[in-house]
Motif scaffolding. Structure first.
Motif, PDB file in Angstrom:
ATOM      1  N   SER A 145       0.825  -1.204   0.000  1.00  0.00           N
ATOM      2  CA  SER A 145       0.000   0.000   0.000  1.00  0.00           C
ATOM      3  C   SER A 145       0.861   1.256   0.000  1.00  0.00           C
ATOM      4  O   SER A 145       0.592   2.213  -0.732  1.00  0.00           O
ATOM      5  CB  SER A 145      -0.920  -0.008   1.228  1.00  0.00           C
ATOM      6  N   LYS A 146       1.931   1.251   0.804  1.00  0.00           N
ATOM      7  CA  LYS A 146       2.832   2.398   0.848  1.00  0.00           C
ATOM      8  C   LYS A 146       3.528   2.581  -0.494  1.00  0.00           C
ATOM      9  O   LYS A 146       3.678   3.708  -0.980  1.00  0.00           O
ATOM     10  CB  LYS A 146       3.871   2.210   1.956  1.00  0.00           C
ATOM     11  N   LYS A 149       1.119   4.057  -2.884  1.00  0.00           N
ATOM     12  CA  LYS A 149       0.929   5.482  -2.606  1.00  0.00           C
ATOM     13  C   LYS A 149       2.100   6.298  -3.135  1.00  0.00           C
ATOM     14  O   LYS A 149       1.920   7.368  -3.722  1.00  0.00           O
ATOM     15  CB  LYS A 149       0.759   5.699  -1.104  1.00  0.00           C
ATOM     16  N   GLU A 150       3.313   5.787  -2.899  1.00  0.00           N
ATOM     17  CA  GLU A 150       4.498   6.477  -3.396  1.00  0.00           C
ATOM     18  C   GLU A 150       4.496   6.525  -4.916  1.00  0.00           C
ATOM     19  O   GLU A 150       4.829   7.552  -5.518  1.00  0.00           O
ATOM     20  CB  GLU A 150       5.761   5.769  -2.895  1.00  0.00           C
ATOM     21  N   HIS A 152       1.832   6.336  -6.903  1.00  0.00           N
ATOM     22  CA  HIS A 152       0.789   7.273  -7.346  1.00  0.00           C
ATOM     23  C   HIS A 152       1.215   8.717  -7.107  1.00  0.00           C
ATOM     24  O   HIS A 152       0.886   9.607  -7.907  1.00  0.00           O
ATOM     25  CB  HIS A 152      -0.524   6.981  -6.621  1.00  0.00           C
ATOM     26  N   ASN A 153       1.952   8.953  -6.037  1.00  0.00           N
ATOM     27  CA  ASN A 153       2.424  10.306  -5.756  1.00  0.00           C
ATOM     28  C   ASN A 153       3.429  10.747  -6.814  1.00  0.00           C
ATOM     29  O   ASN A 153       3.408  11.901  -7.259  1.00  0.00           O
ATOM     30  CB  ASN A 153       3.069  10.354  -4.366  1.00  0.00           C
ATOM     31  N   ASP A 156       1.370  11.399  -9.886  1.00  0.00           N
ATOM     32  CA  ASP A 156       0.573  12.610  -9.712  1.00  0.00           C
ATOM     33  C   ASP A 156       1.435  13.862  -9.841  1.00  0.00           C
ATOM     34  O   ASP A 156       1.019  14.860 -10.417  1.00  0.00           O
ATOM     35  CB  ASP A 156      -0.102  12.587  -8.337  1.00  0.00           C
TER      36      ASP A 156
END
Length: 427
Positions: A145-146, A149-150, A152-153, A156
């Motif tokens: 999950s982390k 997120k990284e 996707h960041n 983004d």
């Protein structure tokens, strides 16, 4: 029917020990400072596997090691878990379900666990007497999950993307797209994607895109867009359809690559910096291309070469700044009085060249005569008029670019010899 804690432990060992779940149980009424657990939990949290029970304060992964190593996580998280534990004891909630990090000293690694707990029994006064909980190792899930997120960041922040519905309404967009456009996410979401379209970009471009996407194809093109402040920028746009389970298009995703610098370089490589007309290098390419078209299709094509009369005297009497302004104004006149299909360029100095595709020498002569008159009677902000001499030639069989240019140059020379401000042609 109430059970004592030994019965619960026996039951759990029979029903829960087949899995990799950790379980614990506390006789909160008679022995609140200690908990019992299975071997999975003892191994997981480095407890004494031979001990019958364990100290809550010293060895509980939440109340013990977790607080000792709270610098590895947020203090608020630790406080939240303890707060929910107390709420459970006070019967303010029936159960809690939370996650916590745990520092494993043996392997110098932080692991992650989910923790669930509830009261199994209440005493005669209605107070909690037996507490029970399950702990599951979710390190792999949390790490994934982390990482997601990284990832996707990173996407983004660095990739200009957007998702639109089938009607072109923006459903979501990346921070990178917001940064280049000057719009906030709130300003873009809910708007049609063409909010970014530059007025110069033809609607036909998007019509072609819609036709391709309707077939389920991926579409890409180089597009000029406009920022919120009106500034233009160029992107390479790739649009891909997103399909539902039935194979029907439900949305589109766009990836935008900023190619503004590339377009600036392209423009500089083919445009004259002062007049913004085609430069000589680009004109050479266009002349060769037009010659190939003539050889293949035998179309009528001609060129106009013109030179500003006595331009040196303009620079000498009015200065080079005024001379540059005259060249810029002449460039504007040439563009405004030729066809959109004609190629107008600065051949060098005060000399210009116009390539006229699909135009015979007679029609090209009319264009040159018109340009001669417009120039002569235009106001350049000086006491004297500005005139030009014109030489015309047409493509013919066995021509090369050099022979074509040579005839046009000879015709221009004749125009100057014949008094200037005139048009001469050599077919």
């Amino acid at each position: 029917m109430k059970k004592n804690i030994a019965k619960y432990i026996e039951q759990f060992e029979q029903t829960l020990n087949f899995s990799d779940l950790s379980w614990w149980i506390i006789d909160y009424k008679n022995d609140p400072g200690y908990f019992y657990c299975n071997k999975v939990m003892a191994n997981t949290f480095n407890l004494d596997i031979n001990a019958q029970k364990h100290s809550v304060v010293d060895t509980c992964p939440i109340a013990g090691d977790y607080i000792k190593n709270v610098h590895l996580a947020s203090t608020n998280k630790a406080n939240l878990i303890i707060k929910e534990y107390l709420e459970l004891l006070n019967q303010e909630k029936k159960e809690y379900n939370n996650t916590f990090p745990y520092y494993d000293k043996n392997i110098d690694t932080v692991k992650y666990f989910s923790s669930k707990a509830k009261a199994l029994e209440l005493d005669e006064e209605g107070n909690v007497s037996i507490l029970f909980g399950l702990i599951e190792n979710i390190t792999s899930k949390e790490t994934l999950s982390k990482e997601l997120k990284e990832y996707h960041n990173i996407i983004d922040t660095n990739v200009m993307t957007a998702t639109t519905n089938t009607k072109g309404i923006i459903l979501n967009c990346s921070s990178a797209l917001c940064n280049i456009t000057g719009y906030s996410k709130e300003e873009l979401v809910g708007q049609k994607y063409n909010i970014l379209k530059h007025p110069d970009t033809s609607e036909k471009v998007f019509e072609k895109m819609e036709l391709a996407l309707a077939k389920g194809e991926i579409w890409e093109n180089e597009i000029k867009n406009q920022k919120k402040n009106g500034e233009e920028y160029w992107i390479k746009l790739i649009v891909s359809p997103i399909f539902n389970e039935q194979g029907k298009i439900k949305a589109f995703t766009t990836i935008n690559q900023d190619i503004t610098d590339k377009k600036i370089i392209e423009k500089l490589s083919k445009k004259d910096k002062l007049t913004n007309l085609y430069n000589r290098a680009k004109l050479d390419i266009l002349l060769e291309k037009e010659l190939q078209t003539f050889e293949r299709y035998e179309t009528n094509s001609s060129i106009i070469m013109l030179d500003i009369d006595y331009f040196k005297s303009i620079n000498d009497n009015y200065g080079h700044l005024i001379g540059d302004k005259v060249l810029v104004q002449i460039a504007s006149i040439l563009r405004s009085n030729t066809r959109i299909t004609d190629f107008v360029g600065r051949w060098g100095g005060e000399e210009f060249l116009i390539i006229c595709p699909n135009s015979d020498i007679e029609n090209t002569e009319k264009v040159a005569s018109k340009l001669k008159d417009v120039l002569e009677f235009s106001d350049f902000g000086m006491k004297k008029n500005v005139t030009a001499s014109f030489g015309i030639s047409s493509y013919k069989e066995n021509d090369t670019v050099d022979t074509l240019l040579q005839r046009a140059d000879n015709a221009l020379y004749n125009a100057k010899e014949n008094g200037r401000n005139t048009v001469e042609l050599i077919p």
